[in-house]
Design an enzyme around this catalytic site. Structure first.
Site, PDB file in Angstrom:
ATOM      1  N   ASP A 110      -5.713  58.305 -15.362  1.00 44.76           N
ATOM      2  CA  ASP A 110      -4.475  59.094 -15.021  1.00 44.76           C
ATOM      3  C   ASP A 110      -3.437  57.885 -14.737  1.00 44.76           C
ATOM      4  O   ASP A 110      -3.626  57.113 -13.697  1.00 44.76           O
ATOM      5  CB  ASP A 110      -4.772  59.934 -13.923  1.00 44.76           C
ATOM      6  CG  ASP A 110      -3.664  61.250 -13.848  1.00 44.76           C
ATOM      7  OD1 ASP A 110      -2.764  60.871 -14.179  1.00 44.76           O
ATOM      8  OD2 ASP A 110      -4.257  62.369 -13.408  1.00 44.76           O
ATOM      9  N   ASP A 211       1.262  61.172 -16.519  1.00 50.07           N
ATOM     10  CA  ASP A 211       1.724  62.073 -15.508  1.00 50.07           C
ATOM     11  C   ASP A 211       3.239  62.324 -16.165  1.00 50.07           C
ATOM     12  O   ASP A 211       4.079  61.393 -16.115  1.00 50.07           O
ATOM     13  CB  ASP A 211       1.619  61.475 -14.406  1.00 50.07           C
ATOM     14  CG  ASP A 211       1.742  62.425 -13.153  1.00 50.07           C
ATOM     15  OD1 ASP A 211       0.827  63.333 -12.965  1.00 50.07           O
ATOM     16  OD2 ASP A 211       2.790  62.659 -12.441  1.00 50.07           O
ATOM     17  N   GLU A 266       1.071  64.733 -19.927  1.00 57.16           N
ATOM     18  CA  GLU A 266       1.358  65.800 -19.415  1.00 57.16           C
ATOM     19  C   GLU A 266       2.791  66.287 -19.186  1.00 57.16           C
ATOM     20  O   GLU A 266       3.885  65.295 -18.752  1.00 57.16           O
ATOM     21  CB  GLU A 266       1.010  65.722 -17.638  1.00 57.16           C
ATOM     22  CG  GLU A 266       1.054  67.011 -17.041  1.00 57.16           C
ATOM     23  CD  GLU A 266       1.480  66.771 -15.341  1.00 57.16           C
ATOM     24  OE1 GLU A 266       1.262  67.708 -14.775  1.00 57.16           O
ATOM     25  OE2 GLU A 266       2.244  66.038 -15.053  1.00 57.16           O
ATOM     26  N   HIS A 337      -5.888  70.216 -11.431  1.00 55.63           N
ATOM     27  CA  HIS A 337      -5.651  70.029 -10.041  1.00 55.63           C
ATOM     28  C   HIS A 337      -4.640  70.618  -9.360  1.00 55.63           C
ATOM     29  O   HIS A 337      -4.584  70.563  -8.187  1.00 55.63           O
ATOM     30  CB  HIS A 337      -5.885  68.761  -9.583  1.00 55.63           C
ATOM     31  CG  HIS A 337      -4.651  67.654 -10.475  1.00 55.63           C
ATOM     32  ND1 HIS A 337      -4.750  67.680 -11.668  1.00 55.63           N
ATOM     33  CD2 HIS A 337      -3.923  67.023  -9.705  1.00 55.63           C
ATOM     34  CE1 HIS A 337      -3.502  66.880 -12.076  1.00 55.63           C
ATOM     35  NE2 HIS A 337      -3.018  66.667 -10.827  1.00 55.63           N
ATOM     36  N   ASP A 338      -3.944  71.162 -10.093  1.00 50.52           N
ATOM     37  CA  ASP A 338      -2.352  71.648  -9.852  1.00 50.52           C
ATOM     38  C   ASP A 338      -2.432  73.240  -9.966  1.00 50.52           C
ATOM     39  O   ASP A 338      -1.378  73.837  -9.673  1.00 50.52           O
ATOM     40  CB  ASP A 338      -1.453  71.399 -10.700  1.00 50.52           C
ATOM     41  CG  ASP A 338      -1.268  69.851 -10.645  1.00 50.52           C
ATOM     42  OD1 ASP A 338      -1.332  69.327  -9.426  1.00 50.52           O
ATOM     43  OD2 ASP A 338      -0.487  69.149 -11.557  1.00 50.52           O
TER      44      ASP A 338
HETATM   45  O1  TEU Z   1       2.360  67.435 -11.981  1.00 51.97           O
HETATM   46  C1  TEU Z   1       3.554  67.841 -12.606  1.00 51.97           C
HETATM   47  C2  TEU Z   1       3.909  69.202 -12.288  1.00 51.97           C
HETATM   48  O2  TEU Z   1       5.050  69.410 -12.616  1.00 51.97           O
HETATM   49  C3  TEU Z   1       3.372  69.847 -11.146  1.00 51.97           C
HETATM   50  O3  TEU Z   1       3.957  69.339  -9.926  1.00 51.97           O
HETATM   51  C4  TEU Z   1       3.273  71.224 -11.264  1.00 51.97           C
HETATM   52  O4  TEU Z   1       4.490  71.747 -11.791  1.00 51.97           O
HETATM   53  C5  TEU Z   1       3.152  71.729  -9.972  1.00 51.97           C
HETATM   54  O5  TEU Z   1       2.353  71.193  -9.231  1.00 51.97           O
HETATM   55  C6  TEU Z   1       2.736  73.559 -10.159  1.00 51.97           C
HETATM   56  O6  TEU Z   1       2.453  74.003  -8.756  1.00 51.97           O
HETATM   57  C7  TEU Z   1       1.831  65.921 -12.079  1.00 51.97           C
HETATM   58  C8  TEU Z   1       0.479  66.114 -11.523  1.00 51.97           C
HETATM   59  O7  TEU Z   1      -0.254  66.512 -12.142  1.00 51.97           O
HETATM   60  C9  TEU Z   1       0.858  66.446  -9.934  1.00 51.97           C
HETATM   61  O8  TEU Z   1      -0.622  66.489  -9.091  1.00 51.97           O
HETATM   62  C10 TEU Z   1       1.687  65.567  -9.201  1.00 51.97           C
HETATM   63  O9  TEU Z   1       1.884  66.287  -7.978  1.00 51.97           O
HETATM   64  C11 TEU Z   1       2.927  65.397 -10.094  1.00 51.97           C
HETATM   65  O10 TEU Z   1       2.902  65.148 -11.359  1.00 51.97           O
HETATM   66  C12 TEU Z   1       3.851  64.181  -9.279  1.00 51.97           C
HETATM   67  O11 TEU Z   1       3.091  63.096  -9.846  1.00 51.97           O
END
Ligand code: TEU
Length: 566
Positions: A110, A211, A266, A337-338
């Protein structure tokens, strides 16, 4: 522009290792602790490789394990070339890579290239001295009328700008204030990032998950955003910005060349049209769009959320499945994870936990694209509960709670939203067994985040020995996918498009055909027989046959069927 031979086109599809692959996403701090400090680590992952091999996955996507102050649990990188001690050492990482490779499994790293940690030496030097070699590595601007340079908001809420006392200027951060955005319009920044990509390629990684890679280009001049934007204010100036395609091509040309690695982006806010320009020769191999996980999203500041409907879900899947055919490829996911746990979001984790978890697994493993399984999804792990703000660990959720409490609300007022949206739901530790701490960490230590109380019911140990468990079904579906190439590459054709409760589709590849029926409701519903000639039922998540009535099939709650003819 040189086109890399390993990019997907209709003709080269079968040459890509990742086309037939199933990839397992590991969130390192929550997977397996090996040294009894309550935090998952790399040696812990190594200890669980037999489990992953048995599951049938071909590669892991390893969440960030680089040096980090953990403002956003690793998505704030302080040193791209070092492993954070909480996760182990570089030697541990090398062992993980070698053990994976020995098993013919691959390792996807990642990589966060849109921003760094504010503790990265580049930012420290940029903040201290604008004339240093890193002075222009970030997006610095003077304030406007005593406030921030423009009205852009951070994805995590509040202004996207923070004033820095040392440099006496504002810096841009599209995420937390501890995650300053790099200035990709500066060629020296791009070169420094390509060097990092190169460093990891030298370590024989098999790919990268990039990311928020479609946030790297900002409209020049950084104009104000539309204040009524229903998404994040300013996002029309930083999502899918003007130079993203050019930067991606440069990255591929300069750093990747014709190496046979996977690059998955992503990409929040990506549409099928954008995907056609970012995914393809010399760019991304595939991208995670957010459309299906946005169907129930409400206002980003208020965290309100609505109901998704099957019509919308079907329409979204159909658009992506047909839009990326034949020269394109999808990255398939239901959770990560989000996101909330899929069974708690698209299924029914109370009345029909088993049926809906296995039905969703059937969806995930019978579509055209590369399926990504997020840890715990193969067990049907669910969302958790939060009694107080003190139990919330995620930065996005904590910022939300701070804003709401400051506006006079109580935790009870917003508890519902937090329990639905907090990214902590996906980050509760992996449930390995019913012993104290679920086998995630030593029973005598406190895990970094509480285990979901349902671990005594939902855990690997219990499910491994049960041939009809969610885990066994997941494993069987992976096998099915590998045995029938039509499920991997076949053309997707939606069926029964007016059905209120059933998502049905065909997959077609020359003479091979498959039909999938998925009841998305907790009721018995009927469907006409649509399986093709010569197709037979090869998978169902019920142990007894579905009844028929007047030539129609009666599907029970969340019943899933797969028919295949070969
Ligand atoms: O996520 C991008 C992102 O847009 C997320 O923040 C999402 O929209 C949000 O969490 C929904 O609740 C990536 C990673 O996957 C995330 O873990 C990071 O916090 C973010 O980028 C910043 O690096």
């Amino acid at each position: 522009m040189s086109t890399s031979p390993h990019r997907v086109t209709a003709d080269t599809l079968d040459n890509q290792w990742w086309v037939g692959a199933v990839i397992y996403q590991i969130y390192p701090r929550s997977f397996q602790d090996s040294n009894a400090d309550g935090v998952g680590d790399i040696p812990g992952i190594i200890d669980r490789l037999d489990y992953l091999e048995d599951l049938g996955v071909d590669a892991i996507w390893l969440g960030p394990v680089y040096e980090t102050p953990d403002a956003d649990f690793g998505y704030d990188i302080a040193n791209y070339r070092a492993i954070d001690p909480q996760f182990g050492t570089m030697a541990d990482w090398e062992t993980l890579r070698d053990d994976l490779h020995e098993r013919d499994m691959r390792l996807i790293m990642d990589l966060v290239l849109n921003h760094t940690s504010d503790e990265h030496e580049w930012f420290q030097s940029s903040r201290a001295d604008p004339k240093s070699p890193y002075g222009d590595f970030y997006i610095w601007r003077p304030g406007r009328n005593g406030g921030p340079p423009n009205n852009w908001e951070s994805v995590f809420g509040g202004s996207a700008w923070t004033y820095d006392e040392a440099r006496e200027e504002y810096y841009l951060h599209l995420f937390d204030q501890k995650q300053p955005d790099l200035d990709w319009s500066n060629p020296a920044v791009r070169q420094a990032l390509y060097d990092i990509v190169d460093f990891w390629l030298e370590q024989a990684v098999d790919g990268f998950r990039l990311d928020v890679i479609n946030f790297i280009s900002k409209t020049s001049g950084l104009p104000d955003g539309d204040p009524y934007n229903t998404s994040v204010v300013g996002s029309e100036h930083f999502i899918n910005g003007p130079a993203v395609g050019e930067y991606l091509q440069e990255l591929c040309n300069e750093a990747i060349g014709d190496k046979d690695i996977l690059i998955v982006g992503e990409t929040p806010g990506l549409t099928v049209e954008d995907a056609k320009s970012f995914v393809g020769p010399g760019r991304l191999d595939m991208a995670f769009h957010f459309e299906h996980v946005s169907l129930d999203a409400g206002d980003p500041e208020d965290w309100t959320y609505g109901e998704w409907t099957l019509d919308e879900l079907r329409e979204t899947y159909t658009r992506w499945q047909t839009g990326m055919y034949p020269d394109g490829w999808n990255a398939l996911y239901l959770g990560n994870h989000d996101q909330p746990r899929p069974v708690s979001r698209f299924g029914d984790d109370e009345r029909f936990w088993y049926e809906s978890a296995t039905m969703l697994a059937t969806l995930q493993l019978t579509l055209r694209g590369t399926p990504f399984a997020y840890q715990g999804e193969e067990l049907g792990m669910t969302n958790t509960n939060f009694e107080s703000p003190a139990e919330v660990a995620d930065v996005e959720a904590r910022r939300y709670i701070e804003r709401q409490l400051a506006a006079g609300k109580t935790f009870d007022d917003i508890r519902h939203e937090v329990e639905f949206r907090s990214r902590d739901n996906a980050r509760t530790p992996m449930q390995w067994s019913d012993e104290l701490n679920a086998g995630f960490t030593d029973p005598t230590v406190e895990p970094w985040f509480p285990i979901n109380p349902n671990y005594t019911e939902i855990n690997v140990e219990k499910q491994s020995s049960d041939p009809s468990s969610v885990l066994s079904v997941y494993r069987r579906l992976i096998e099915l996918r590998k045995a029938h190439h039509v499920l991997v590459v076949g053309r997707f054709v939606p069926m029964l498009e007016d059905h209120a409760d059933v998502f049905a589709y065909k997959r077609l590849m020359e003479a091979a055909t498959a039909t999938v029926l998925l009841n998305f409701s907790g009721m018995e519903v009927s469907v006409p027989s649509i399986e093709g000639e010569g197709e037979s039922l090869v998978f169902t998540n019920y142990t007894t046959s579905a009844a028929k009535k007047d030539d129609r099939l009666l599907l029970r709650p969340y019943e899933a069927h797969v028919y295949i003819a070969v």
